[in-house]
Design an enzyme around this catalytic site. Structure first.
Site, PDB file in Angstrom:
ATOM      1  N   HIS A   1      -3.664  -5.514   1.409  1.00 44.21           N
ATOM      2  CA  HIS A   1      -3.200  -5.922   2.731  1.00 44.21           C
ATOM      3  C   HIS A   1      -3.655  -7.362   3.000  1.00 44.21           C
ATOM      4  O   HIS A   1      -4.566  -7.867   2.364  1.00 44.21           O
ATOM      5  CB  HIS A   1      -3.795  -5.014   3.811  1.00 44.21           C
ATOM      6  CG  HIS A   1      -3.271  -3.622   3.801  1.00 44.21           C
ATOM      7  ND1 HIS A   1      -2.013  -3.292   4.244  1.00 44.21           N
ATOM      8  CD2 HIS A   1      -3.855  -2.451   3.416  1.00 44.21           C
ATOM      9  CE1 HIS A   1      -1.834  -1.981   4.128  1.00 44.21           C
ATOM     10  NE2 HIS A   1      -2.937  -1.456   3.629  1.00 44.21           N
TER      11      HIS A   1
ATOM     12  N   CYS B   1       0.832  -1.198   0.000  1.00 37.46           N
ATOM     13  CA  CYS B   1       0.000   0.000   0.000  1.00 37.46           C
ATOM     14  C   CYS B   1       0.872   1.255   0.000  1.00 37.46           C
ATOM     15  O   CYS B   1       1.481   1.590  -1.008  1.00 37.46           O
ATOM     16  CB  CYS B   1      -0.985  -0.041   1.160  1.00 37.46           C
ATOM     17  SG  CYS B   1      -2.353   1.123   0.972  1.00 37.46           S
TER      18      CYS B   1
END
Length: 508
Positions: A456, A347
């Site tokens: 994630h 991310c």
């Protein structure tokens, strides 16, 4: 209680004398313990301050965010997580400000409101969520925050005793005896609470005790004589429970944290611990892997000896990238990648690995603070958009090769929480698309030994762990049952059911 008309729920609340006393994991254990008694259980925390968040169902079919602790507590309770379980989430963005998430959605209008005024405006959301959960469940397990007896904050603290009173909860007060001063913490907290709030305390818990519990005598008896509240449990030190600590990063030393493996044979993974690190809980499974050593690295020197370097999520990508350069970690990353040793960005870490960060809307700060050159290890440009993207992600590795070829064909379910949107730089050779979601959208790229992903939850996938390390870790069900077994052994017999009997039923 299931199978008949439900009586008003009863609430058990876990309070702590300090932050880090053990509230989160004990609340998780209670969720599983009560669920194993055949009760319908829901967790609740009125307000959480954390950059560890999960994507869950919200209102109107939309997705929202809650703190990771309440997400795991819901799974322990065997219920679907939803935004009411953590109605207010504060995500720190700098030393003085936080993003405010209410019932899963960002409320920019509340970010600049003074703390005391904001608390009063947030309490109705928390109260409504609490009462709704109590109407739908047999038991609500509530987690407090920090200490309930901060006398300078007490009037505006809705997370602790105001919530306890609204739920008519039976309260446990937990103290970390490993830090020292546990009896003083318990007695002082009791004395600082107003009489009506003291009356809700039903038991003390001494957490993280080392040695023979008989050494504590006559402390619990004297505390009972002074306060009228019994000590219901002495919980031994237990680091291997398998749950991430909410503030776990700050409890780790600078060295390599070894799991079950032999140090000489271990794979060393360094996770760069920048100031606004987020979603660090997703690395918890690595601590359980045989043959893996984990380190939180805060300088270039602490990357020495690493086989892998991981750039995790960030709540302020451009700010953490500037910090990374100040620590000379950028040069260490470049050397690591040039030696074709694995670099992984997740991310915000992916965004840093690209060519540039562009912030046309001031998402990361005014006056162009969010604009920055990237590390140049992936040919990507990231633009920050005002609307946050939240979604659960079913993804498949398809274009991976070289150092990451073992992931080819592996599927896993993760989640995305981000303002950034990344595209390939038009003037540079394209990176391989390494990961696609179920819609075929690219959410991961690879160039050489450098891999960047927007999803994630990578290390929470048993398929990924098997592909990368040939290993399995304990599943969450085993972790939750282990927690419930632990408190069943160490609480006084019958104490946990007596707590329910002592709690007043919630209002119909």
């Amino acid at each position: 209680m299931n199978g008949r008309t439900r009586s008003p729920a009863r609430a058990v609340m876990v309070l702590g004398t300090t932050s880090g006393a053990g509230k989160s994991w004990l609340a998780t254990a209670l969720c599983r313990w009560y669920a194993r008694q055949g009760l319908k259980v829901a967790p609740f925390k009125a307000q959480n301050m954390s950059n560890n968040a999960r994507v869950v169902p919200g209102s109107g079919g939309r997705l929202g965010e809650i703190g990771s602790a309440q997400y795991f507590q819901a799974l322990a309770a065997r219920v679907l997580p939803d935004v009411r379980m953590n109605p207010v989430l504060l995500k720190p963005e700098n030393d003085t400000g936080s993003q405010v998430v209410v019932l899963g959605e960002v409320r920019a209008d509340l970010a600049a409101v003074p703390w005391r005024e904001r608390s009063e405006r947030l309490w109705p959301f928390a109260q409504d969520a609490l009462l709704a959960l109590m109407a739908e469940n047999d038991v609500v397990v509530i987690e407090g925050a920090g200490s309930p007896a901060e006398i300078n904050l007490h009037a505006s603290d809705y997370v602790n005793m105001r919530t306890a009173q609204a739920a008519r909860a039976a309260c446990l007060l937990v103290s970390d005896i490993d830090r020292g001063g546990a009896f003083a913490h318990l007695y002082g907290t009791h004395q600082l609470l107003p009489a009506a709030e003291r009356a809700l305390l039903r038991g003390y818990v001494l957490n993280r005790f080392r040695g023979d519990a008989r050494l504590l005598e006559p402390g619990p008896q004297q505390l009972l004589a002074l306060t009228g509240v019994p000590t219901l449990a002495v919980l031994p030190m237990w680091r291997g429970h398998g749950l991430p600590e909410e503030d776990g990063l700050h409890d780790e030393g600078p060295g390599w944290q070894r799991g079950a493996g032999n140090a000489a044979a271990s794979l060393r993974i360094a996770v760069v611990a920048y100031p606004r690190i987020s979603n660090l809980d997703e690395f918890q499974p690595l601590r359980q892997l045989r043959g893996v050593q984990l380190r939180w690295a805060r300088s270039a020197e602490e990357l020495a000896g690493a086989d892998w370097i991981v750039l995790p999520g960030s709540k302020h990508t451009s700010g953490d990238l500037a910090w990374l350069r100040e620590q000379r970690i950028d040069a260490a990353l470049a050397r690591h990648a040039a030696a074709r040793r694995p670099v992984l960005g997740l991310c915000g870490g992916l965004q840093m690995l690209g060519e540039a960060l562009v912030d046309p809307h001031g998402v990361e700060g005014e006056n162009g603070e969010g604009n920055a050159p990237g590390l140049g290890l992936l040919p990507l440009v990231t633009a920050f958009e005002p609307d946050k993207l939240l979604r659960r992600t079913d993804a498949c590795f398809d274009g991976v090769g070289d150092e990451w070829s073992m992931l080819r064909g592996v599927q896993f379910g993760g989640y995305e929480i981000r303002h950034g949107r990344s595209v390939q730089h038009p003037a540079l050779p394209a990176a391989a698309v390494a990961l696609r979601n179920a819609e075929g959208e690219a959410i991961g790229w690879q160039q050489g030994s450098v891999l960047g992903l927007y999803a994630h939850g990578l290390f929470e996938s048993t398929e990924v762990l098997r592909a990368l390390f040939g290993a399995r870790v304990r599943g969450l069900e085993s972790v939750f049952d282990g927690l419930a077994d632990f408190i069943d052994r160490h609480f006084e017999p019958g104490a946990l059911m007596r707590l329910l009997a002592d709690a007043e039923p919630g209002k119909d």
